[in-house]
Write a protein that holds these residues in place. Structure first.
Motif, PDB file in Angstrom:
ATOM      1  N   ALA A   1      -5.436  -9.323  10.385  1.00  0.00           N
ATOM      2  CA  ALA A   1      -4.018  -9.587  10.101  1.00  0.00           C
ATOM      3  C   ALA A   1      -3.790  -9.795   8.611  1.00  0.00           C
ATOM      4  O   ALA A   1      -2.788  -9.342   8.049  1.00  0.00           O
ATOM      5  N   LYS A   2      -4.735 -10.469   7.935  1.00  0.00           N
ATOM      6  CA  LYS A   2      -4.593 -10.677   6.496  1.00  0.00           C
ATOM      7  C   LYS A   2      -4.567  -9.343   5.766  1.00  0.00           C
ATOM      8  O   LYS A   2      -3.731  -9.089   4.900  1.00  0.00           O
ATOM      9  N   PHE A   3      -5.525  -8.499   6.133  1.00  0.00           N
ATOM     10  CA  PHE A   3      -5.643  -7.194   5.491  1.00  0.00           C
ATOM     11  C   PHE A   3      -4.389  -6.353   5.737  1.00  0.00           C
ATOM     12  O   PHE A   3      -3.762  -5.842   4.805  1.00  0.00           O
ATOM     13  N   ILE A   4      -3.990  -6.278   6.997  1.00  0.00           N
ATOM     14  CA  ILE A   4      -2.840  -5.451   7.355  1.00  0.00           C
ATOM     15  C   ILE A   4      -1.570  -5.973   6.698  1.00  0.00           C
ATOM     16  O   ILE A   4      -0.727  -5.209   6.216  1.00  0.00           O
ATOM     17  N   ASN A   5      -1.453  -7.295   6.641  1.00  0.00           N
ATOM     18  CA  ASN A   5      -0.252  -7.870   6.028  1.00  0.00           C
ATOM     19  C   ASN A   5      -0.144  -7.460   4.555  1.00  0.00           C
ATOM     20  O   ASN A   5       0.921  -7.105   4.076  1.00  0.00           O
ATOM     21  N   ASP A   6      -1.278  -7.477   3.857  1.00  0.00           N
ATOM     22  CA  ASP A   6      -1.245  -7.104   2.444  1.00  0.00           C
ATOM     23  C   ASP A   6      -0.925  -5.626   2.253  1.00  0.00           C
ATOM     24  O   ASP A   6      -0.303  -5.233   1.268  1.00  0.00           O
ATOM     25  N   VAL A   7      -1.353  -4.803   3.221  1.00  0.00           N
ATOM     26  CA  VAL A   7      -1.002  -3.386   3.124  1.00  0.00           C
ATOM     27  C   VAL A   7       0.497  -3.204   3.409  1.00  0.00           C
ATOM     28  O   VAL A   7       1.193  -2.481   2.712  1.00  0.00           O
ATOM     29  N   LEU A   8       0.985  -3.903   4.443  1.00  0.00           N
ATOM     30  CA  LEU A   8       2.412  -3.788   4.794  1.00  0.00           C
ATOM     31  C   LEU A   8       3.311  -4.233   3.645  1.00  0.00           C
ATOM     32  O   LEU A   8       4.436  -3.764   3.493  1.00  0.00           O
TER      33      LEU A   8
END
Lengths: 279, 322
Positions: free
Chosen positions: A104-111
Motif C-alpha cells: 500500500a505504501k508503494f502503490i500510494n506513492d505511485v498514485l
C-alpha cells in the motif's frame, strides 16, 4: 592560462549558469502570474460571482461553475480525508513488516503522481457507465481518488514525527490503543494532518482532466449531485478554446480566481506547517 | 438471603479490558481496510482499463501499438502517433527541465544567500501549485504566439539549414506543436525535480563537503565530483519522477499540441499525445470501438507511467520528502 585560473573560470561559468537557471524558473512564475492578472482582472467584477455562464455573445458570470467546483471539492474531501487519515494511520503505526503495508505504501506513492486523466477513465467506467449518465457524484469521487494519496502520504509523514515517548506515556496510563491514537497522537499531529488536507484541496480544485467525462459541465445553476454540474476548470477549458471574446474573457477571470485560491491555500498550508515546526 | 452484591460499576470494570480490546480490533480493522482501499483503487483502475481496452486489442491485435492510422470515420485506430507524441514531448521536457532543475538546486544549496533561500525555494515550489489548465491557457495565448512569431522562424532560419538538424526544424511555424508542448512540460516538471534534487543534495554529509573544500576544490568541483556522485541514484529517481509527471500531463498539453494524429519528423509540427487524445476525443467518441481504442491508449499510458514511477520510487528509497 594557468590551471587554477582555468578552474576558477569553469567555476564562475557553472555558478553563473546555476543562477541563470534560477532566474529562468522565477521568470516563468512571474510571467504566468502577470498574464493572469493582466488578462483576468478586467473580467473580475460582481457579475462573475452572481451570474451564470452565458450563451455566446451575452453577458454573464461563473456563479454556477464556482458553486459546482466548491461542492465537488467539498464532497471529494469529505470522502478522501477520513479514508486517507485512517490509511495513513495504518501504514505509519501498524503496518511494520506487513505485506499489505509495504504494497500500500508503494502503490500510494505511485498514485501520488499517476496521470489524472486515467482516474477520469476509471471513474467513467466505474460510476458513469453503470448509472447511465454523467453526474457531480462521479466527478467528486474522481477528485477524491486524486486527493486520497496526498492525504495518506502526509498523514504517514506527520505521524512519523510524533515522538514515541508520547505513545508510550499514553499506553502506560492504560489507555487502549485507539484512544492513544485518537486523543493523543492525532492531536499532536493535528496541524500537520490539516496541512495535508489543505494541500489536497489545492491539488484537486484545479484538476480538469478527471472531470471532463465524469461531472461534464452544465450551462445552468444546478444543485443536483446526480446530474452533470458546471465546474470552474472545465468551463475555463471550454471557454478558452472557444472563438468568442466574452467567453475567453470569462475564462481568464476564472483562471485568475482559481489560481489565486490555490496559491493562497498553498501559502496557508505552509504557514500551518511552519507554526508546527517552530512550536 | 445472601447477595454477592455485584455493583454495575464492577461489571463494567471487569469487562473494560475486553471492550477495549474489541475497540482496538475495530480501530485496527478500519485503518487496515482504508489502507487496503488504496491497493483496491489501483487494481480497479487496472481492471477497468483492461476490460474496456479489450475490444480495441481484440480488433487490431498488438499492431494497435505501431499502427499510425487513426480514422474515426472508418473505425480504424492505431496508437503510434499518440505514443510518439507522448515520448517526444516528454524527452524535450527532460532535455530542458533537468539541467535547469539541477541548476536551481545547486543555486539553492550552494550559492543562495541564506536570507533568500526560503523565499526562492517557495517561489519555485509554487510553480507546482499552479493547475495544469493554467499552464495550458498561458501556453496557448502567450507562449504559442511568441513561438510562432519569434522563436520558430529563428529556428527554421538557423538550425533548419544545418544538415541532420534540418529535419527536426522544418516546416511552417504553427506556434503550437511538439516543441511548444515540450517547453510547457519542462516548466511544469521544474518544481518537482528541483525540490527532490535540493533535498538529496542536502543529504550529503557536511564532513564530505567540507573536506573537499578543505582540499581547495571550487564550488563547481565539489558539486561535480562529490555531491553528484554521492547522490547519483536518488538524482536519477528524481528525474524519473519528473518524467512520470510529464508523460501523463494532460490539460497543458491538450491546449498547445495541435491534436493531429500524424507522425512528422519536425518538432515544429502539430501532433498529439495519449492524454491529449483522450481529453479531446473521449466525450465525442461515437462508436464502441472508438471509445475502446481511447481506453486502450489510457492503458498504454498507465503501464508506461506506472513503470517509470515505480522505478523512480525504487531509486529514491524514502529520501523524497513530500
Amino acid at each position: 592560462m594557468s590551471l587554477s585560473a582555468r578552474r576558477k573560470r569553469t567555476n564562475r561559468i557553472a555558478m553563473g549558469l546555476a543562477t541563470l537557471a534560477t532566474l529562468f524558473g522565477l521568470f516563468f512564475l512571474g510571467a504566468i502570474l502577470w498574464t493572469l492578472l493582466w488578462q483576468g482582472l478586467g473580467a473580475i467584477g460582481p457579475a462573475i460571482f452572481v451570474e451564470n455562464t452565458p450563451p455566446p455573445g451575452s453577458d454573464g458570470g461563473l456563479a454556477n461553475a464556482l458553486f459546482g467546483s466548491l461542492v465537488m471539492t467539498l464532497v471529494a474531501i469529505l470522502i478522501a480525508a477520513p479514508i486517507g487519515v485512517l490509511a495513513g494511520t495504518y501504514l505509519s503505526e501498524y503496518a511494520r513488516g506487513s505485506r499489505l503495508g509495504e504494497a500500500a505504501k508503494f502503490i500510494n506513492d505511485v498514485l501520488l503522481s499517476a496521470p489524472s486523466i486515467i482516474v477520469g477513465l476509471f471513474i467513467y467506467a466505474a460510476l458513469v457507465v453503470p448509472f447511465g449518465h454523467f453526474s457531480a457524484w462521479s466527478g467528486a469521487v474522481a477528485l477524491a481518488v486524486i486527493a486520497l494519496p496526498v492525504i495518506n502520504r502526509t498523514t504517514q509523514d506527520m505521524l512519523a514525527l510524533v515522538p514515541n515517548a508520547l505513545r508510550e506515556a499514553a499506553a502506560a496510563l492504560g489507555a487502549p490503543q485507539w484512544k492513544v491514537m485518537v486523543f493523543v497522537i492525532y492531536r499532536a499531529a493535528r496541524s500537520g494532518i490539516l496541512t495535508g488536507i489543505l494541500l489536497a484541496v489545492a491539488r484537486i480544485s484545479g484538476e480538469t482532466a478527471p472531470l471532463l467525462f465524469t461531472a461534464l459541465n452544465n450551462q445552468f445553476w444546478s444543485t443536483d449531485l446526480g446530474a452533470p454540474m458546471a465546474n470552474l476548470p472545465v468551463v475555463i477549458f471550454q471557454f478558452a478554446m472557444s472563438p468568442y471574446d466574452d467567453w475567453q474573457r470569462l475564462a481568464w477571470g476564472g483562471a485568475l480566481i482559481i489560481t489565486a485560491a490555490i496559491l493562497a491555500l498553498n501559502i496557508l498550508a505552509r504557514a500551518l506547517a511552519g507554526t508546527r515546526r517552530r512550536s | 438471603m445472601t447477595t454477592t452484591d455485584v455493583r454495575p460499576s464492577d461489571v463494567e470494570a471487569a469487562e473494560r479490558p475486553n471492550r477495549a480490546k474489541a475497540q482496538d480490533r475495530l480501530f485496527l480493522g478500519v485503518t487496515r481496510a482504508s489502507a487496503a482501499l488504496v491497493v483496491l483503487v489501483l487494481l480497479g483502475i487496472l481492471v477497468s482499463l483492461v476490460i474496456d481496452a479489450l475490444p480495441a486489442f481484440g480488433n487490431f491485435g498488438l499492431a494497435f501499438l505501431w499502427n499510425e492510422r487513426w480514422s474515426p470515420a472508418k473505425d480504424i485506430f492505431g496508437a503510434a502517433a499518440p505514443i510518439y507524441g507522448t515520448l517526444v514531448t516528454s524527452v524535450i521536457a527532460m532535455v530542458i527541465g533537468v539541467p535547469v532543475s539541477f541548476g536551481i538546486a545547486i543555486f539553492l544549496t550552494e550559492l543562495c544567500p541564506p536570507m533568500l533561500r526560503r523565499p526562492i525555494g517557495i517561489a519555485i515550489e509554487l510553480l507546482a501549485g499552479i493547475p495544469s489548465i493554467i499552464y495550458g491557457l498561458w501556453g496557448f495565448f502567450v507562449l504559442a504566439p511568441f513561438m510562432q512569431t519569434t522563436v520558430q522562424p529563428a529556428l527554421i532560419a538557423t538550425l533548419g539549414h544545418v544538415p541532420g538538424l534540418s529535419l527536426l526544424f522544418s516546416g511552417a511555424p504553427y506556434g503550437i506543436g511538439l516543441l511548444t508542448a515540450g517547453i510547457v512540460l519542462a516548466i511544469m516538471v521544474l518544481p518537482f525535480i528541483t525540490s527532490i534534487t535540493r533535498d538529496v543534495f542536502n543529504t550529503v554529509p557536511v564532513m564530505l563537503r567540507e573536506s573537499a573544500y578543505g582540499l581547495g576544490m571550487t564550488t563547481w568541483e565539489v558539486t561535480r565530483h562529490i555531491v553528484i556522485p554521492y547522490t547519483r541514484r536518488a538524482l536519477v529517481g528524481g528525474v524519473m519522477l519528473g518524467l512520470g509527471r510529464a508523460l501523463g500531463e494532460t490539460m497543458a498539453v491538450t491546449f498547445v499540441i495541435g491534436n493531429s494524429h500524424r507522425i512528422a519528423a519536425s518538432l515544429l509540427s502539430p501532433a498529439t499525445t495519449i492524454s491529449a487524445s483522450i481529453a479531446n476525443e473521449f466525450s465525442e467518441a461515437t462508436s464502441g470501438l472508438y471509445t475502446s481504442s481511447l481506453v486502450a491508449l489510457g492503458l498504454i499510458l498507465f503501464v508506461i507511467t506506472f513503470t517509470v514511477l515505480a522505478l523512480a520510487k525504487w531509486m529514491l528509497g524514502r529520501v523524497e520528502t513530500h
